[in-house]
Write a protein that holds these residues in place. Sequence first.
Motif, PDB file in Angstrom:
ATOM      1  N   UNK A  71      38.173  38.206  42.018  1.00 35.23           N
ATOM      2  CA  UNK A  71      38.149  37.816  43.436  1.00 35.23           C
ATOM      3  C   UNK A  71      36.820  37.158  43.783  1.00 35.23           C
ATOM      4  N   UNK A  72      35.718  37.740  43.311  1.00 34.97           N
ATOM      5  CA  UNK A  72      34.408  37.175  43.629  1.00 34.97           C
ATOM      6  C   UNK A  72      34.194  35.827  42.946  1.00 34.97           C
ATOM      7  N   UNK A  73      34.813  35.628  41.795  1.00 37.13           N
ATOM      8  CA  UNK A  73      34.652  34.372  41.069  1.00 37.13           C
ATOM      9  C   UNK A  73      35.447  33.236  41.696  1.00 37.13           C
ATOM     10  N   UNK A  74      36.660  33.536  42.125  1.00 36.79           N
ATOM     11  CA  UNK A  74      37.547  32.468  42.586  1.00 36.79           C
ATOM     12  C   UNK A  74      37.695  32.395  44.109  1.00 36.79           C
ATOM     13  N   UNK A  75      37.297  33.450  44.823  1.00 34.71           N
ATOM     14  CA  UNK A  75      37.506  33.467  46.277  1.00 34.71           C
ATOM     15  C   UNK A  75      36.215  33.653  47.060  1.00 34.71           C
ATOM     16  N   UNK A  77      34.124  31.595  48.129  1.00 33.88           N
ATOM     17  CA  UNK A  77      33.870  30.579  49.151  1.00 33.88           C
ATOM     18  C   UNK A  77      34.803  30.690  50.350  1.00 33.88           C
ATOM     19  N   UNK A  78      35.917  31.377  50.182  1.00 31.12           N
ATOM     20  CA  UNK A  78      36.896  31.435  51.275  1.00 31.12           C
ATOM     21  C   UNK A  78      37.001  32.819  51.904  1.00 31.12           C
ATOM     22  N   UNK A  79      36.433  33.825  51.252  1.00 33.73           N
ATOM     23  CA  UNK A  79      36.515  35.181  51.778  1.00 33.73           C
ATOM     24  C   UNK A  79      35.119  35.745  51.995  1.00 33.73           C
ATOM     25  N   UNK A  80      34.879  36.384  53.131  1.00 39.36           N
ATOM     26  CA  UNK A  80      33.595  37.071  53.323  1.00 39.36           C
ATOM     27  C   UNK A  80      33.496  38.289  52.411  1.00 39.36           C
ATOM     28  N   UNK A  82      33.220  41.563  52.915  1.00 43.06           N
ATOM     29  CA  UNK A  82      34.077  42.717  53.178  1.00 43.06           C
ATOM     30  C   UNK A  82      35.534  42.414  52.799  1.00 43.06           C
ATOM     31  N   UNK A  83      35.965  41.171  53.000  1.00 40.96           N
ATOM     32  CA  UNK A  83      37.340  40.796  52.655  1.00 40.96           C
ATOM     33  C   UNK A  83      37.548  40.800  51.144  1.00 40.96           C
ATOM     34  N   UNK A  84      36.516  40.426  50.394  1.00 45.72           N
ATOM     35  CA  UNK A  84      36.631  40.467  48.936  1.00 45.72           C
ATOM     36  C   UNK A  84      36.770  41.900  48.441  1.00 45.72           C
ATOM     37  N   UNK A  85      36.032  42.803  49.053  1.00 47.20           N
ATOM     38  CA  UNK A  85      36.133  44.213  48.667  1.00 47.20           C
ATOM     39  C   UNK A  85      37.521  44.774  48.986  1.00 47.20           C
ATOM     40  N   UNK A  86      38.007  44.485  50.193  1.00 53.10           N
ATOM     41  CA  UNK A  86      39.322  44.984  50.596  1.00 53.10           C
ATOM     42  C   UNK A  86      40.404  44.407  49.688  1.00 53.10           C
ATOM     43  N   UNK A  87      40.308  43.121  49.400  1.00 54.18           N
ATOM     44  CA  UNK A  87      41.303  42.487  48.534  1.00 54.18           C
ATOM     45  C   UNK A  87      41.295  43.100  47.138  1.00 54.18           C
ATOM     46  N   UNK A  88      40.106  43.331  46.598  1.00 58.12           N
ATOM     47  CA  UNK A  88      40.006  43.915  45.260  1.00 58.12           C
ATOM     48  C   UNK A  88      40.584  45.324  45.231  1.00 58.12           C
ATOM     49  N   UNK A  89      40.323  46.100  46.275  1.00 59.70           N
ATOM     50  CA  UNK A  89      40.840  47.473  46.323  1.00 59.70           C
ATOM     51  C   UNK A  89      42.372  47.476  46.367  1.00 59.70           C
ATOM     52  N   UNK A  90      42.947  46.648  47.243  1.00 58.47           N
ATOM     53  CA  UNK A  90      44.408  46.633  47.398  1.00 58.47           C
ATOM     54  C   UNK A  90      45.104  46.026  46.181  1.00 58.47           C
ATOM     55  N   UNK A  91      44.563  44.941  45.642  1.00 55.52           N
ATOM     56  CA  UNK A  91      45.199  44.295  44.499  1.00 55.52           C
ATOM     57  C   UNK A  91      45.112  45.146  43.238  1.00 55.52           C
TER      58      UNK A  91
END
Length: 276
Positions: A71-75, A77-80, A82-91
């Motif tokens: 998520x941090x590598x590919x997203x 630029x588009x995710x703040x 906190x959103x990267x953390x939430x996305x990683x947890x859910x995915x």
Amino acid sequence: MNKYMSGTYLKQDFIKLEEFWIVVLALLTAWTLAAHQDAYYAIFGVLGSYLYWTFRILIETAFLTAVLFAVEKYCHRILPTWARYVSAILLSLIPFTLAITALDLVMGLPELGLDSIDLHSGSRGWAFGLELFYLLDNHIILSVILLLPRLLLQIGSQVANVTESDLKKETTAQASFFDSINPPLDGRVYCMEAQEHYISITTSDGNRMVLHRFSDAVKQTPSTLGMQVHRSHWVAHAAVKDVVIEGQSMKLKLIDDKEVPVSRSFRTTVDKQLNN
């Protein structure tokens, strides 16, 4: 500059330790769960329970860190953040649930309720959805625990960046008049005093006489670094240790115990600066 006050060095030190602390936190969590096991896992015995929970939590940790990296590598630029953390947890919950379900089935601990439901596709999908919901809260808690090193890294970097920024501002301020002196001054500047055509500059390393007009030196020195307190005296803000008032007179006591007089025409300026 001390390297531990540099945001770059601080970040590098935290990155080196981040993986270590993630593993430590994962193991501590696994062993805490094993120590409080219920009868459901008693069939493994004490050692078996510790091995089971260690393997289970390490699997969960691996999925979380892998998904977070992606998520941090590919997203990024588009995710703040906190959103990267939430996305990683859910995915990461989805592959973890699949993996732990397979593990429990192999070990005789069916997570999907397959012992009690009819094995058609609808029931399996519903059971898997329930399992995702059942593991969600535990997964969130563990993820937050594992992300603590990263959160501390960010807080530490922010504090270090603020400190480094302040130091840069001070360095920039000194670059006006004091950096024009050759050879360069040693130590931190405490005060300046006009002596005919010369300026006596006191620093933490001693005293220097410089041929320069005092009024020009004051004009070339930003007010963020210090202030003029007398027609022939200037002091650095950081050098003021105390204010000495004797009757109608005022003096500033510096950190080297030197006392600098404050004239009446500058008392208002000094009071304002000291009260800020």
